[in-house]
Design a protein around this motif. Structure first.
Motif, PDB file in Angstrom:
ATOM      1  N   PHE A  48       0.836  -1.201   0.000  1.00  0.00           N
ATOM      2  CA  PHE A  48       0.000   0.000   0.000  1.00  0.00           C
ATOM      3  C   PHE A  48       0.869   1.248   0.000  1.00  0.00           C
ATOM      4  O   PHE A  48       0.630   2.184  -0.772  1.00  0.00           O
ATOM      5  N   ASN A  49       1.882   1.264   0.842  1.00  0.00           N
ATOM      6  CA  ASN A  49       2.786   2.420   0.879  1.00  0.00           C
ATOM      7  C   ASN A  49       3.519   2.597  -0.453  1.00  0.00           C
ATOM      8  O   ASN A  49       3.710   3.727  -0.912  1.00  0.00           O
ATOM      9  N   GLU A  50       3.893   1.486  -1.095  1.00  0.00           N
ATOM     10  CA  GLU A  50       4.556   1.550  -2.397  1.00  0.00           C
ATOM     11  C   GLU A  50       3.627   2.129  -3.463  1.00  0.00           C
ATOM     12  O   GLU A  50       4.050   2.941  -4.286  1.00  0.00           O
ATOM     13  N   LEU A  51       2.356   1.738  -3.430  1.00  0.00           N
ATOM     14  CA  LEU A  51       1.442   2.251  -4.458  1.00  0.00           C
ATOM     15  C   LEU A  51       1.262   3.752  -4.313  1.00  0.00           C
ATOM     16  O   LEU A  51       1.179   4.468  -5.321  1.00  0.00           O
ATOM     17  N   LEU A  52       1.234   4.241  -3.079  1.00  0.00           N
ATOM     18  CA  LEU A  52       1.123   5.692  -2.882  1.00  0.00           C
ATOM     19  C   LEU A  52       2.352   6.407  -3.441  1.00  0.00           C
ATOM     20  O   LEU A  52       2.234   7.456  -4.079  1.00  0.00           O
ATOM     21  N   GLU A  53       3.531   5.842  -3.229  1.00  0.00           N
ATOM     22  CA  GLU A  53       4.766   6.422  -3.771  1.00  0.00           C
ATOM     23  C   GLU A  53       4.777   6.363  -5.295  1.00  0.00           C
ATOM     24  O   GLU A  53       5.234   7.291  -5.958  1.00  0.00           O
ATOM     25  N   ASN A  54       4.274   5.264  -5.852  1.00  0.00           N
ATOM     26  CA  ASN A  54       4.245   5.114  -7.313  1.00  0.00           C
ATOM     27  C   ASN A  54       3.399   6.181  -7.985  1.00  0.00           C
ATOM     28  O   ASN A  54       3.690   6.591  -9.111  1.00  0.00           O
ATOM     29  N   TYR A  55       2.338   6.637  -7.318  1.00  0.00           N
ATOM     30  CA  TYR A  55       1.500   7.688  -7.896  1.00  0.00           C
ATOM     31  C   TYR A  55       2.320   8.949  -8.158  1.00  0.00           C
ATOM     32  O   TYR A  55       2.067   9.670  -9.112  1.00  0.00           O
ATOM     33  N   LYS A  56       3.302   9.203  -7.310  1.00  0.00           N
ATOM     34  CA  LYS A  56       4.136  10.402  -7.462  1.00  0.00           C
ATOM     35  C   LYS A  56       5.190  10.239  -8.557  1.00  0.00           C
ATOM     36  O   LYS A  56       5.654  11.228  -9.118  1.00  0.00           O
ATOM     37  N   LYS A  57       5.563   8.994  -8.846  1.00  0.00           N
ATOM     38  CA  LYS A  57       6.685   8.715  -9.744  1.00  0.00           C
ATOM     39  C   LYS A  57       6.304   8.576 -11.208  1.00  0.00           C
ATOM     40  O   LYS A  57       7.112   8.855 -12.080  1.00  0.00           O
ATOM     41  N   GLY A  58       5.121   8.044 -11.483  1.00  0.00           N
ATOM     42  CA  GLY A  58       4.839   7.787 -12.890  1.00  0.00           C
ATOM     43  C   GLY A  58       3.505   7.148 -13.134  1.00  0.00           C
ATOM     44  O   GLY A  58       2.583   7.263 -12.330  1.00  0.00           O
ATOM     45  N   ASN A  59       3.425   6.446 -14.241  1.00  0.00           N
ATOM     46  CA  ASN A  59       2.160   5.945 -14.759  1.00  0.00           C
ATOM     47  C   ASN A  59       1.701   4.607 -14.199  1.00  0.00           C
ATOM     48  O   ASN A  59       0.529   4.290 -14.277  1.00  0.00           O
ATOM     49  N   LEU A  60       2.615   3.780 -13.689  1.00  0.00           N
ATOM     50  CA  LEU A  60       2.257   2.411 -13.323  1.00  0.00           C
ATOM     51  C   LEU A  60       2.153   2.252 -11.817  1.00  0.00           C
ATOM     52  O   LEU A  60       2.959   2.783 -11.062  1.00  0.00           O
ATOM     53  N   SER A  61       1.135   1.492 -11.387  1.00  0.00           N
ATOM     54  CA  SER A  61       0.930   1.272  -9.960  1.00  0.00           C
ATOM     55  C   SER A  61      -0.212   0.286  -9.751  1.00  0.00           C
ATOM     56  O   SER A  61      -0.621  -0.409 -10.684  1.00  0.00           O
ATOM     57  N   ARG A  62      -0.743   0.302  -8.523  1.00  0.00           N
ATOM     58  CA  ARG A  62      -1.976  -0.399  -8.178  1.00  0.00           C
ATOM     59  C   ARG A  62      -3.043   0.675  -7.967  1.00  0.00           C
ATOM     60  O   ARG A  62      -2.756   1.740  -7.443  1.00  0.00           O
TER      61      ARG A  62
END
Length: 170
Positions: A48-62
């Motif tokens: 969950f914490n990784e997906l929140l960080e991914n939103y800031k980084k780019g296009n791919l996530s959960r």
């Protein structure tokens, strides 16, 4: 926060910070997680914490999937660079039981595939399933994926599906 996808039936969007418990509750049902790798509660919290960080980084996530009619939580979906081949995007989904068998998984797979082709330069989108998960295998075929030879990842044999830009039809 814009929606990744919205139709008459579903909304796919980013999780909000305060929706961690909603995310975690999805994985409490043993039927929902039957075909998923065994993961600890701590790992789900990390995810969950990784997906929140991914939103800031780019296009791919959960992302979260919600019912468009009543805003009930349906499940989550993912698009990420495939660990077995970095030239491919891997998609996946987990839906709560009340939403099984309603065509939602097929709609999610099509939406994620379109999103992946629109937001990356990758030419193939793949999905893998447990060999016994015939429900998800049927979903992928309905979404236009072709089954190829099984893959072995971390000593586990998995069903392997692929579609490409030229084959994919919304």
């Amino acid at each position: 926060m814009p929606n990744l996808y919205q139709s008459q039936r579903i909304i796919i969007r980013e999780f909000l910070v305060d929706e961690q418990q909603t995310f975690l509750n999805l994985f409490k049902d043993s039927e929902v997680t039957q075909y998923l790798p065994q993961v600890s509660l701590e790992r789900y919290i990390e995810m969950f914490n990784e997906l929140l960080e991914n939103y800031k980084k780019g296009n791919l996530s959960r992302w979260a999937i919600f019912d468009a009619a009543n805003n009930n939580f349906i499940g989550m979906c993912v698009a990420r660079v495939f660990v077995d081949n970095t030239n491919q995007i891997e998609i996946g989904y987990v839906l709560s039981k009340p939403y099984w068998g309603k065509g939602i998984a097929t709609e999610v797979c099509k939406a994620l595939t379109q999103y992946s082709f629109s937001n990356t330069d990758k030419n193939e989108v793949v999905a893998i399933t447990d060999l016994d998960n015939s429900g998800s295998q049927n979903v992928l075929q309905k979404a236009g994926f072709k089954r190829l030879s099984n893959l072995t990842i971390n000593e586990e044999e998995l069903a392997y599906f692929v579609t490409n830009r030229a084959q994919f039809k919304e």
